[in-house]
Write a protein that holds these residues in place. Structure first.
Motif: not given
Length: 181
Positions: A113-140
């Motif tokens: 579950g470490i990936g999930r926790v890191l993702m949630e933390a990143s989303i929290d930080c993006a919101r705190q920073a005032g972003y309205t869109q978070l983007e990524l690329e992932v191998v299909a």
């Protein structure tokens, strides 16, 4: 931007997610070398990692002082086992609402579950920073990651069938995903 959160994972494993700081430079670089060697799903190969510990330390100091970017580390028993970060897409007003997100976890710690926790933390930080869109690329073909992002409400907005050219697998399709914050 400051971030620190302790989480109890499956099996009673205690995880600390916090800002990467200058003193983490060597351990973070070593972890990045390992994660990039353990999977073919990340952007670069270990031998493409540039810089040294001193350059990494300076970069971490700069990122830690940033109001809109962050580098996080996942720590188990005092050991950095993964990292994640958000970076601005650009500084121009037309793209200032967008941030990029990236994550990696040592293979021996997958499934906790470490990936999930890191993702949630990143989303929290993006919101705190005032972003309205978070983007990524992932191998299909990285079904675990694609599933994780979809569960978090990331939506696919396009694909690049020749996004990566892997030394082992040939061309890899990239899925472009975004999350409205």
């Amino acid at each position: 931007m400051r971030y620190a959160k302790a989480v109890l994972l499956t099996g009673g494993v205690e995880l600390l997610v916090r800002n990467a700081v200058a003193s983490d430079a060597r351990a973070l670089r070593e972890t990045m070398q390992r994660t990039h060697a353990e999977t073919d799903y990340l952007l670069s190969y270990p031998d493409e990692q540039s810089g040294d510990d001193e350059q990494e330390a300076r970069s971490l100091v700069e990122t830690e002082r940033s109001d809109n970017e962050v580098e996080l580390v996942a720590v188990v028993d005092g050991k950095i086992v993964g990292s994640a970060g958000i970076t601005a897409v650009g500084s121009r007003r037309k793209v200032a609402h967008r941030a990029r997100f990236g994550i990696s976890v040592l293979q021996e710690y997958w499934g906790l579950g470490i990936g999930r926790v890191l993702m949630e933390a990143s989303i929290d930080c993006a919101r705190q920073a005032g972003y309205t869109q978070l983007e990524l690329e992932v191998v299909a073909d990285n079904e675990r990651a694609v599933s994780l992002y979809r569960r978090a409400a990331f939506e696919e907005y396009g694909r690049n069938p020749r996004g990566y050219r892997s030394a082992a697998a040939g061309y890899q399709e990239l899925v472009h995903m975004r999350l409205e914050l």
